[in-house]
Write a protein that holds these residues in place. Structure first.
Motif, PDB file in Angstrom:
ATOM      1  N   ILE A  75      18.737  41.017  92.903  1.00 36.36           N
ATOM      2  CA  ILE A  75      19.814  40.763  91.945  1.00 36.36           C
ATOM      3  C   ILE A  75      19.502  41.488  90.639  1.00 36.36           C
ATOM      4  O   ILE A  75      20.373  42.115  90.034  1.00 36.36           O
ATOM      5  CB  ILE A  75      19.923  39.248  91.643  1.00 36.36           C
ATOM      6  N   ALA A  76      18.245  41.386  90.224  1.00 30.08           N
ATOM      7  CA  ALA A  76      17.861  42.008  88.959  1.00 30.08           C
ATOM      8  C   ALA A  76      18.012  43.526  89.034  1.00 30.08           C
ATOM      9  O   ALA A  76      18.573  44.147  88.127  1.00 30.08           O
ATOM     10  CB  ALA A  76      16.433  41.626  88.594  1.00 30.08           C
ATOM     11  N   ASP A  97      13.986  53.263  86.571  1.00 31.26           N
ATOM     12  CA  ASP A  97      12.687  53.916  86.441  1.00 31.26           C
ATOM     13  C   ASP A  97      11.925  53.708  87.758  1.00 31.26           C
ATOM     14  O   ASP A  97      11.591  52.581  88.109  1.00 31.26           O
ATOM     15  CB  ASP A  97      11.938  53.271  85.265  1.00 31.26           C
ATOM     16  N   LYS A 125      21.674  44.397  89.028  1.00 31.12           N
ATOM     17  CA  LYS A 125      22.301  44.177  87.712  1.00 31.12           C
ATOM     18  C   LYS A 125      21.978  45.316  86.754  1.00 31.12           C
ATOM     19  O   LYS A 125      22.855  45.851  86.091  1.00 31.12           O
ATOM     20  CB  LYS A 125      21.794  42.867  87.105  1.00 31.12           C
ATOM     21  N   GLU A 126      20.701  45.663  86.697  1.00 35.19           N
ATOM     22  CA  GLU A 126      20.316  46.723  85.751  1.00 35.19           C
ATOM     23  C   GLU A 126      20.936  48.060  86.127  1.00 35.19           C
ATOM     24  O   GLU A 126      21.457  48.784  85.283  1.00 35.19           O
ATOM     25  CB  GLU A 126      18.791  46.847  85.676  1.00 35.19           C
ATOM     26  N   ASP A 156      23.726  50.000  83.886  1.00 37.45           N
ATOM     27  CA  ASP A 156      23.389  51.321  83.345  1.00 37.45           C
ATOM     28  C   ASP A 156      24.260  52.409  83.958  1.00 37.45           C
ATOM     29  O   ASP A 156      24.642  53.365  83.287  1.00 37.45           O
ATOM     30  CB  ASP A 156      21.918  51.669  83.626  1.00 37.45           C
TER      31      ASP A 156
END
Lengths: 438, 416
Positions: free
Chosen positions: B26-27, B13, B30-31, B35
């Motif tokens: 990293i976050a 988003d 990862k997402e 996805d």
């Protein structure tokens, strides 16, 4: 699509009235009569309205007016939006005036955040009652898109659909139809949570109270602002008006959680209302050299002291995991940690899910209503998304039964959970680490 | 030579500010990777299996993480996202705002050459880590920094403001008001398209023709010559993942209805803006190498502009989308305003540009934009674009540029 070219906003100098004038003048591209008590004050409000939607182009749409011009403005308008003080006497008087002046084809609405919409509707002449609705938006509407719409038993069904389409497609609102019930849905759920947090602050005052509870329910639990900071931000007087209204006019299993604790009532009486009065649950002390210090009301001593930088092992680990996008590991920490703090935190999140489902049945029409109101009105991880988040590590039904036995005696949780479905909101967005990165 | 299929992917988003969420690269990786694989119908176990036979590789597009998040060696960084990437070949590709297009090109080349069967392209940029003027200076490195960026406040808006000036100079018959109105309308189209895209940065923002065409006001200040804020795309945080695969993989897994990359164009124009303008003297086009990249893509695909149903372009500024209109071949050079005025490029027009909202509406996390565009073409030609679906889109074309239209990348994606 409904043609709304001219709008009257009554009470346009108030925060909500001003911001909503901006929404009608921008997305709605309507000419807006901004009515206030003092026309000079309205004129001074116009630049603020323009700023609220970041568009000088709407200036030409904003026409200042005062109450002596009310009938004239209303008689020209396609839509009248009343955003006056939250006082039933004032609102009913205004409804009578609007009812006498409005065009038979116009629509009228109130921005009331919790008074009886039906009572206000009844001030309109019988033939116009069908054209009146509750249209409750959240502050600031430019970023919070929620619009709780309340038709009454008098409302015209076709008109309701047309208005809903206008609010959704033209004004870009997330429209949720709710029943004419005190505080409607968003505030019912949100302030249940916040007020219970306030009660827990009192209960755990020997542990620190206000900042202790906020440290347990901070942004790492799926919200932007900790709940008691939110109460300060909203204003403790407004908070009190909302929970008192719900307490007096509803009676559900969570009834007692709407009682405002006495320390907070005392703060209201002393005029310590929160951010707007510079002091409330918290007080930021500013020094002449520009430095400042955040202090908090200590319930035991009645004095403001420095906020304690609590470090709870469970919360610290959750924040570390969230910072790296390891949500599942963060939730594992929460569910498996047996410290008092982790248990309080988890119980609040579970109670939030249960109460949201319960309140939606009472006030809404669809299970997704609770999701829409909490995501787009509060910016909290909405209940179905919360359910989904915690489901990654535990059986929520079992968890509720073991962690909330008292609530399970009062409500049929199994039945409430029957209709749970995947949320359209992504829970990951709402869980923040609260940590500085880099 | 294998055909190159697009299996799908995902974008984050673009409204999100990851710094405010207290999350780092990293976050976001990862997402996005999680996805993206899901969107392409792959699991982490699939990656592990494919890697046993050296059949999968990763291609990371990012412009300048060294500045924004103090990190280089970004290809290798995927091993921190998930251990299944241990041993998977992975490298970072860079060409300023066209970084993930180079990554796509490298990935497609490896597939076409039958060297790998699955190529995971990850474009990303975190830009909200610094305030806008600092970020603007970082981005100056996409131009000739020493000469065009260093010490200059917001260098890129100024360069694209100059592009607007040069457009007026090159086409003397072009009326200035007509041109500026066309730019304002381009902005409005992008903002209004973004309202249909649930992942667009500006989906809640207000923009109108009055607001966009009235520049030099408090809420629409001039930021680069004659261009106002409404003419600019906004920096944001984000990532886009798109997975490509070989014909062999499609047959093996009995996958159906996936589109292919039909053609590409890649041309590099002179680095310095002044040289770029001097270089166009012989051409009817203001950006001849951008035009050439489009022609190359048409030729490789065996298609013409008539065959393209939807476009995603690099509207870093309204002036760059303006130039793209003729580069695509939608109008004669110098007559771009026609496509704006007659509604051709509007969402419901015959040749919609940026149904996603483009960079102005959807947002521009620079290293992610190329991959985001390819993903949007995939969505359009497979009917998966939801509310911003263009009807009956069979072929889509994208233009992703780096610097002041220095690196020019074009891809055409469509059903076989």
């Amino acid at each position: 699509m409904m043609n709304i070219n001219i709008v009257t906003v009554i009470g346009a100098t108030g925060t909500m009235g001003a911001n909503i004038s901006g929404i009608f003048a921008s997305f709605g591209d309507a000419k807006v009569y901004c009515v206030g008590r003092d026309i000079e004050k309205v004129k001074k409000t116009i630049p603020r309205i323009v700023k609220s939607v970041k568009a000088d182009a709407i200036t030409k749409n904003l026409i200042p007016a005062d109450f002596s011009m009310l009938e004239e403005c209303v008689s020209q308008s396609d839509l009248i939006f009343e955003s006056s003080k939250e006082d039933i006497t004032i609102k009913t008087e205004l409804a009578c005036r609007v009812g006498k002046a409005m065009k038979p084809t116009a629509i009228s609405g109130t921005g009331s955040s919790g008074l009886s919409i039906t009572t206000i509707a009844e001030c309109y002449p019988e033939e116009l009652r069908s054209r009146f609705f509750g249209i409750h938006m959240f502050n600031p509407p430019y970023t919070l898109q929620l619009c709780e719409m309340t038709p009454t038993k008098y409302s015209d069904t076709e008109l309701k659909v047309e208005l809903e389409n206008y609010l959704r497609d033209v004004l870009h609102r997330t429209v949720v139809e709710v029943k004419d019930s005190p505080a409607f849905l968003g505030n019912r759920i949100g302030f249940q949570f916040i007020n219970e947090a306030l009660q827990y602050a009192e209960k755990y005052r020997d542990n620190g109270g206000i900042d202790y509870i906020d440290a347990l329910l901070g942004s790492f639990t799926g919200r932007t602002m900790a709940p008691l900071v939110t109460a300060d931000f909203v204003g403790l007087d407004v908070h009190k008006a909302i929970v008192d209204n719900i307490y007096e006019n509803t009676d559900d299993y969570a009834h007692d959680t709407f009682v405002m604790p006495s320390f907070a009532t005392n703060l209201v009486e002393e005029g310590k209302l929160g951010r707007k009065s510079g002091v409330g649950l918290y007080q930021r002390i500013k020094y002449e050299n520009g430095l400042s210090r955040q202090t908090v009301y200590d319930i035991n001593t009645g004095l403001y002291r420095d906020v304690i930088p609590y470090v709870f092992p469970f919360a610290d680990k959750m924040k570390r995991r969230i910072a790296e996008g390891d949500y599942i590991k963060a939730f594992e920490r929460l569910v498996n940690n047996q410290s008092q703090e982790a248990q309080i935190c988890l119980s609040f999140l579970l109670k939030y899910i249960v109460y949201s489902l319960f309140a939606t049945e009472e006030v809404g029409y669809d299970i997704t209503a609770a999701d829409d109101v909490m995501a787009t009105g509060f910016n909290w991880c909405p209940p179905l998304a919360m359910y989904q988040a915690l489901s990654t590590v535990a059986d929520i039904r079992e968890l509720i039964k073991t962690r909330l036995p008292e609530i399970c005696q009062k409500v049929d949780v199994d039945r409430l959970l029957v209709d749970v479905k995947p949320s359209k909101y992504d829970y990951r967005i709402y869980f923040k680490s609260g940590r500085k990165i880099g | 030579m294998s055909k190159v299929y697009v299996l799908g992917g995902a974008q984050t988003d673009f409204e999100r500010n990851w710094t405010k969420e207290g999350k780092g690269m990293i976050a976001v990786l990862k997402e996005a990777v999680e996805d993206g694989l899901e969107g392409a119908g792959l699991t982490f176990d699939d990656v592990k299996e494919l890697n046993k036979d050296n059949r999968v590789a990763c291609f990371v597009g990012n412009f300048i993480a060294e500045k924004y998040v103090d990190q280089g060696h970004l290809g290798a960084f995927l091993t921190e996202v998930n251990p299944v990437f241990y041993g998977v070949p992975s490298a970072r590709y860079e060409a300023a705002c066209a970084s993930s297009s180079v990554a796509i090109d490298a990935a497609a080349t490896k597939i076409r050459a039958d060297e790998y069967d699955v190529a995971i392209v990850v474009g990303w940029e975190l830009m909200k880590t610094v305030e806008s003027r600092v970020g603007g200076d970082y981005l100056g490195r996409a131009a000739y920094y020493e000469k065009e960026g260093k010490g200059i406040d917001l260098p890129f808006p100024k360069l694209f403001g100059k592009l607007a000036d040069e457009t007026l100079k090159k086409y003397p018959e072009l009326d200035e008001k007509r041109f500026m109105d066309a730019l304002a309308k381009i902005s409005v189209i992008n903002y209004s398209n973004a309202k249909r895209n649930p992942l667009a940065q500006t989906r809640k923002w207000f923009m109108s023709y009055d607001q966009a065409s009235t520049r030099n006001t408090e809420t629409n200040p001039l930021v680069g010559g004659r261009l106002g804020v409404s003419d600019c795309s906004q920096v944001t945080d984000g990532a886009a993942v798109v997975v490509l695969c070989s014909e062999k993989y499609i047959e093996e897994r009995k996958i159906e209805e996936k589109p292919i990359i039909k053609g590409y164009g890649h041309r590099t124009a002179p680095m310095l803006f002044e040289k770029k303008m001097a270089d166009n003297a012989e051409s009817e086009y203001i950006l001849p190498w951008t035009r050439q990249a489009c022609l190359d893509a048409y030729k490789r695909a065996g298609l013409t502009v008539d065959d393209i149903d939807v476009f995603e372009t690099h509207d870093c500024f309204t002036s760059s989308e303006y130039a793209a209109i003729s580069a695509f071949g939608l109008t004669e050079p110098g007559k771009e305003y026609e496509a704006v005025e007659n509604g051709m490029i509007a969402f419901d027009g015959s040749k919609p540009i940026n149904p996603s909202g483009g960079l102005i509406g959807c947002g521009h996390p620079v290293g992610a934009s190329g991959a985001r565009m390819l993903l949007d073409l995939y969505k359009q030609v497979t009917g998966a674009a939801g509310e911003y679906q263009v009807k009956n889109a069979r072929n889509g074309m994208m233009l992703n540029i780096g610097g002041s239209a220095t690196t020019n990348y074009v891809f055409i994606v469509g059903k076989e």
